[in-house]
Design a protein around this motif. Structure first.
Motif, PDB file in Angstrom:
ATOM      1  N   ASN A   5       0.834  -1.206   0.000  1.00 56.11           N
ATOM      2  CA  ASN A   5       0.000   0.000   0.000  1.00 56.11           C
ATOM      3  C   ASN A   5       0.868   1.254   0.000  1.00 56.11           C
ATOM      4  N   SER A   6       1.973   1.209   0.728  1.00 51.73           N
ATOM      5  CA  SER A   6       2.840   2.379   0.755  1.00 51.73           C
ATOM      6  C   SER A   6       3.437   2.630  -0.633  1.00 51.73           C
ATOM      7  N   GLN A   7       3.739   1.560  -1.370  1.00 52.64           N
ATOM      8  CA  GLN A   7       4.255   1.713  -2.733  1.00 52.64           C
ATOM      9  C   GLN A   7       3.204   2.331  -3.655  1.00 52.64           C
ATOM     10  N   GLU A   8       1.983   1.853  -3.523  1.00 52.51           N
ATOM     11  CA  GLU A   8       0.890   2.407  -4.329  1.00 52.51           C
ATOM     12  C   GLU A   8       0.718   3.903  -4.061  1.00 52.51           C
ATOM     13  N   MET A   9       0.673   4.223  -2.791  1.00 52.41           N
ATOM     14  CA  MET A   9       0.413   5.620  -2.424  1.00 52.41           C
ATOM     15  C   MET A   9       1.531   6.524  -2.912  1.00 52.41           C
ATOM     16  N   ALA A  10       2.754   6.028  -2.818  1.00 52.55           N
ATOM     17  CA  ALA A  10       3.895   6.849  -3.219  1.00 52.55           C
ATOM     18  C   ALA A  10       3.925   7.089  -4.718  1.00 52.55           C
ATOM     19  N   SER A  11       3.296   6.209  -5.479  1.00 43.94           N
ATOM     20  CA  SER A  11       3.368   6.326  -6.938  1.00 43.94           C
ATOM     21  C   SER A  11       2.072   6.856  -7.526  1.00 43.94           C
ATOM     22  N   SER A  12       1.165   7.332  -6.699  1.00 47.05           N
ATOM     23  CA  SER A  12      -0.147   7.686  -7.205  1.00 47.05           C
ATOM     24  C   SER A  12      -0.592   9.063  -6.724  1.00 47.05           C
ATOM     25  N   SER A  13      -1.727   9.467  -7.219  1.00 44.08           N
ATOM     26  CA  SER A  13      -2.376  10.714  -6.792  1.00 44.08           C
ATOM     27  C   SER A  13      -3.828  10.632  -7.223  1.00 44.08           C
ATOM     28  N   ASN A  14      -4.570  11.624  -6.858  1.00 44.28           N
ATOM     29  CA  ASN A  14      -5.979  11.771  -7.265  1.00 44.28           C
ATOM     30  C   ASN A  14      -6.927  10.780  -6.591  1.00 44.28           C
ATOM     31  N   PHE A  15      -6.431   9.949  -5.693  1.00 47.09           N
ATOM     32  CA  PHE A  15      -7.328   9.044  -4.964  1.00 47.09           C
ATOM     33  C   PHE A  15      -7.695   9.682  -3.628  1.00 47.09           C
ATOM     34  N   ASP A  16      -8.841   9.253  -3.099  1.00 47.24           N
ATOM     35  CA  ASP A  16      -9.306   9.771  -1.806  1.00 47.24           C
ATOM     36  C   ASP A  16      -9.106   8.768  -0.681  1.00 47.24           C
ATOM     37  N   SER A  17      -9.128   7.491  -1.015  1.00 49.23           N
ATOM     38  CA  SER A  17      -9.047   6.441   0.003  1.00 49.23           C
ATOM     39  C   SER A  17      -8.246   5.264  -0.536  1.00 49.23           C
ATOM     40  N   VAL A  18      -7.770   4.464   0.398  1.00 51.99           N
ATOM     41  CA  VAL A  18      -7.131   3.196   0.053  1.00 51.99           C
ATOM     42  C   VAL A  18      -7.939   2.091   0.728  1.00 51.99           C
ATOM     43  N   SER A  19      -8.301   1.090  -0.044  1.00 51.08           N
ATOM     44  CA  SER A  19      -9.163   0.047   0.509  1.00 51.08           C
ATOM     45  C   SER A  19      -8.355  -1.183   0.925  1.00 51.08           C
ATOM     46  N   VAL A  20      -8.805  -1.828   1.973  1.00 44.87           N
ATOM     47  CA  VAL A  20      -8.179  -3.057   2.451  1.00 44.87           C
ATOM     48  C   VAL A  20      -9.267  -4.037   2.869  1.00 44.87           C
ATOM     49  N   ALA A  21      -8.903  -5.303   2.941  1.00 43.14           N
ATOM     50  CA  ALA A  21      -9.834  -6.357   3.364  1.00 43.14           C
ATOM     51  C   ALA A  21      -9.184  -7.150   4.496  1.00 43.14           C
ATOM     52  N   PRO A  22      -9.292  -6.669   5.713  1.00 46.66           N
ATOM     53  CA  PRO A  22      -8.599  -7.315   6.838  1.00 46.66           C
ATOM     54  C   PRO A  22      -9.362  -8.521   7.387  1.00 46.66           C
TER      55      PRO A  22
END
Lengths: 264, 650
Positions: free
Chosen positions: B361-378
């Motif tokens: 998730n940290s890799q995704e966030m570091a390489s992205s923009s324009n999103f409001d949330s990050v989803s997970v399925a714990p």
């Protein structure tokens, strides 16, 4: 439902009733524009089982030159919920085991009671909840019912309790109720979601296909995805179409509709 | 597979992605069971269509020749030995048809195939006219729970040639309380649950397009993304899903195909938020919704793809590289935000994440923009190995939510930290137990995964994620879903786990709810917009959870009492309290200006045994008690393994 031919009978589908309600003119209210008499089956006063039941009216016109007519409607009869009576038990002292003096609920119909906590349990000091689930013998016509009361256990000390302090400090805002995933429909699965019970291609339509390939090997004119199940759905039929979009990870989309030269 | 193409301007590299689009017209009988004899044929008709059909194909049955015959049949409720749909009341069969040869006759039948006989509802010969016409046939059913067997609708043609299209079997009555295309029992079940959010992600949609997703049901095409054969199932439509959300009062959370283009994303925003004069707003209006959907819901959640990390399960519909996916999210959601109809407050644009791997998730966030949330399925409790006692099963099960959510080494806690550092928020797209392997036998597995203890665990997990991680959008997986396969790693026996459905069936042979459903239902009676801090003191019992072979769960100081207090900002107050002791009732008291006092309603979920289930009988139930003069300083005893909800007016 109206049978063919005159005289016409009008009979609206009656509202659902609860098991135990006797049939009356509220349900047996067919009418005709022609003079005559109605007889019903089942008759007024009958108590029908829960479920969907058929009611039939037979109309005999006063004018003997007209033929007897019948009509029918369906009546939904919902299961009844038994009434549970359970007086709040008197306080008991710490160490007293639960007995029939406390676990003494009664129901309006025969059935069995399952208490929680069970008979013989010792409760802690303070206010204790007691609950019961009643399962009627006649499950075809009655729902399961629950009831609960509280019992005060006196004596002991309060030092063993956990205190929960609720002040004014906001922990989180914008909280919403917990959500749920619905599911799509798939054959042999348990998820019949739609009213239309014909859910597999009811419009006899074709298929579209969109697949993402990750290039694990490349040439200047090809991309290979090693995953065995990433493959085509079959030969293109007349009228079919295939487009390829390349997307390079180094930059933004560099879409281009490229000529299809073959799929292997 | 290898795809060949004309040489692009830049040479492809390993790690690039290619998106393939194809159209497969024809094969109209896909999804139907068919038979032909004597040279009869089933083909697609593209030009001679009913003027009223929204689709582009019909089925042509050619069987007018001597000795020719053909049948096409559709089945439902085909799960072996169980029924999930009991038919009650009046139903109607509708279809469009045209006679084009021979006798112009078609045999129409509808029946339930029982073990010993057939329950025949309709069986008649229909003589078709030589022009397209709508046909309707009604029948009455009275199935009371014992009609177990597949239901079958069949068209049989012999000595005739016919065109067929747009077939349905539906209840006749449509009530004002359910204007949706979903079954009344489904809608009623959701209304009782009162969810804050409804999510829809469907494997049948991963190869679809936005235009197909918003098409009317009779025009919607099957959509594939992987595999060697065509898809037969048609996904639910976006319009229908939004109708359902509106009817049950929930925010929609919808997953769009991962391969959706930036243009498609803009079209979707226009469909949801544009007025009727826009191209896609007009499509929405044509479906019966004139006002933008953004005026119906406070927010619409849109996630790009589903589980991009889970390439092994979803090949063909996954960009299985966190950097590449992050880039793609930036592009597609950037297009959304450049739409003139986009309003930031109306949308939650969700980038899919991986609960078990915070690094991803940290890799995704570091390489992205324009999103409001990050989803997970714990998910919880993947393995069930130690079944030596109830304590061995439920001690770790009860400790796992706190271990994941509230302790610095927990994966969800770490995901929360990554989100906080990335100035974004987490959403939970799915959550439940995921007990799919281990050495447990079938009986023990049933008494664990579908137990009242399991229901308490999942609800506690979700509430901890609200309280300790600020995750306010969460979705249980799922409403239906009777069983899944369980891999017994010791014996190899074929077992089933009573997951992931939270109901046994809705209007089927039992109409029973599992404890996971009941726990969420009870929680939803108490959840209000503001969570107040609830501080435990006094006894506040804990336990030492030793290392378990069930998911390697271990936690020192696991709390038996977990509490969650709420306010609506006006007069409504509530508090949810769990007692996670496996053996002992625990007394509680309340203090503070927002402590329950006076007339208090107490809802409670527990049962006589921690292993109790509702798999065959209604054993686990919510009970409700009204207390007229609740004294916060008087001890209230929470039964062992219980969830108690206090609601009152301040």
């Amino acid at each position: 439902m109206v049978n063919a031919g005159a005289p016409a009978i009008t009979w609206a589908t009656p509202a659902a009733i609860t098991y135990g309600t006797a049939l009356s003119s509220t349900q047996l209210n067919a009418s005709s524009t022609t003079a005559g008499t109605f007889t019903y089956s089942p008759a007024a006063g009958a108590v029908l089982s829960a479920g969907t039941q058929k009611l039939t009216a037979t109309f005999t016109p006063t004018d003997k030159t007209q033929s007897t007519q019948t009509a029918s409607v369906t009546l939904v009869i919902n299961k009844a919920t038994p009434t549970i009576t359970w007086p709040t038990p008197a306080p008991i002292s710490l160490g007293t085991l639960l007995s029939v003096l406390q676990l003494n609920a009664t129901a309006s119909v025969p059935g069995t009671f399952l208490y929680n906590p069970l008979l013989g349990v010792s409760l802690s000091a303070g206010t204790n909840p007691l609950s019961v689930t009643f399962t009627p013998t006649d499950t075809a016509n009655y729902n399961t019912a629950t009831a609960s009361v509280t019992i005060t256990v006196t004596g002991g000390t309060t030092g063993s309790a956990t205190n929960i302090d609720i002040g004014t400090t906001v922990s989180q805002s914008g909280v919403k109720r917990l959500g749920m995933n619905i599911a799509g429909q798939a054959f042999y699965d348990s998820s019949q979601m739609l009213r239309n019970l014909v859910f597999r291609n009811p419009g006899f339509e074709g298929e579209i296909w969109q697949s993402i390939l990750k290039c694990t090997a490349v040439t200047t004119t090809s991309c290979t995805d090693a995953h065995s199940v990433v493959s085509m759905a079959g030969e293109l039929r007349p009228g079919g179409d295939l487009r390829v979009h390349l997307w390079w990870r180094e930059g933004h989309d560099r879409y281009s509709d490229l000529e299809h030269r073959g799929v292997g | 597979m290898t795809i060949n193409f004309a040489a692009p301007s830049a040479a492809p590299k390993v790690g690039d992605f290619v998106i393939i689009h194809m159209k497969f017209p024809g094969n109209p009988q896909a999804g139907w069971w068919t038979s032909t004899s004597g040279g009869a044929t089933l083909t697609a008709e593209y030009s001679d269509l009913s003027a009223e059909t929204p689709g582009t194909q019909a089925l042509r049955v050619t069987a007018a020749g001597s000795g020719q015959s053909a049948t096409v049949a559709s089945y439902f409720d085909s799960y072996t030995t169980r029924s999930f749909v009991q038919m009650k009341g009046q139903y109607q069969i509708t279809f469009k048809a045209k006679g084009v040869g021979g006798t112009n006759q078609v045999g129409l039948s509808f029946m339930r195939n029982l073990a010993s006989s057939n329950l025949v509802y309709v069986n008649q010969t229909v003589t078709l006219t030589s022009g397209w016409q709508d046909y309707t046939y009604t029948f009455t059913a009275n199935e009371t729970g014992t009609a177990i067997g597949p239901a079958k609708l069949q068209f049989a043609v012999s000595g005739a040639s016919v065109l067929l299209d747009d077939v349905s079997v539906t209840p006749v009555t449509v009530t004002s309380s359910n204007p949706t295309p979903f079954r009344d029992e489904v809608v009623d079940t959701l209304k009782t649950l009162n969810p804050g959010v409804l999510r829809y992600n469907d494997g049948s949609n991963t190869g679809s397009t936005i235009d197909n997703i918003i098409a009317p049901a009779f025009a919607r095409q099957r959509a594939g993304a992987n595999g060697a054969s065509e898809y037969d199932d048609v996904a639910l439509g976006l319009h229908e899903f939004l109708q359902l959300c509106q009817t049950v009062g929930a925010e929609p959370y919808y997953n769009i195909p991962a391969a959706a283009s930036p243009t498609e994303m803009q079209n979707l925003i226009e469909y949801l938020a544009g007025d009727s004069s826009t191209t896609y707003g007009a499509k929405r209006t044509a479906m019966g919704q004139a006002a933008p959907w953004t005026s119906v819901f406070p927010v619409i959640h849109l996630e790009l793809g589903n589980e991009q990390w889970n390439w092994g399960t979803f090949p063909g519909s996954a960009i299985n590289d966190p950097v590449a996916y992050g880039n793609r999210v930036a592009t597609v959601f950037g297009a959304a935000k450049s739409s003139p109809y986009y309003n930031a407050s109306s949308f939650d644009l969700v980038m899919g994440g991986w609960a078990d791997v915070p690094w991803w998730n940290s890799q995704e966030m570091a390489s992205s923009s324009n999103f409001d949330s990050v989803s997970v399925a714990p998910y919880l409790y993947y393995t069930l190995n130690d079944t030596s006692s109830n304590e061995a099963i439920f001690g770790p099960m009860f400790a796992q939510p706190e271990m994941q959510d509230s302790v610095s080494t927990g994966t969800m806690y770490q995901n929360g930290q990554y989100a906080k550092s990335g100035n974004t928020k987490l959403v939970v797209y799915e959550v439940n137990l995921s007990t799919l392997s281990g050495t447990a036998n079938q009986a023990t597995l049933n008494g664990a995964a579908a137990s009242v203890g399991a229901g308490l665990t999942v609800a506690d997990h979700m509430l901890l994620m609200v309280r300790d991680l600020g995750i306010t959008t969460q979705n249980l997986w799922a409403l239906p879903g009777y069983t899944n396969s369980f891999t017994n790693t010791s014996t190899g026996a074929a077992e089933t786990t009573p997951l992931f459905g939270s109901v046994i069936d809705m209007g089927g042979q039992t109409n029973l709810r599992r404890p996971t459903y009941l726990a969420e239902q009870l929680a939803n009676t108490a959840i209000l917009p503001t969570m107040l801090q609830a501080t435990a003191s006094g006894a506040n019992p804990t336990w030492v959870q030793p290392l378990s072979t069930n998911d390697s769960i271990q936690l020192n100081g696991a709390h038996e009492i977990q509490s969650f207090a709420f306010s609506d900002g006006a007069n409504k107050r509530s508090v949810i309290v769990f007692n996670l002791s496996r053996t002992t009732a625990r007394p509680i008291t309340f203090t503070g200006v927002n402590a329950p006092t006076g007339a208090v309603t107490v809802g409670q979920l527990t049962s006589a045994n921690i292993t109790d289930t509702n798999e065959t009988n209604s054993t686990v139930n919510i009970t409700t008690t009204a207390i007229s003069n609740f004294q916060p300083s008087t001890q209230y005893s929470l039964p062992a393994y219980s969830m108690t909800v206090f609601t009152w007016q301040q």
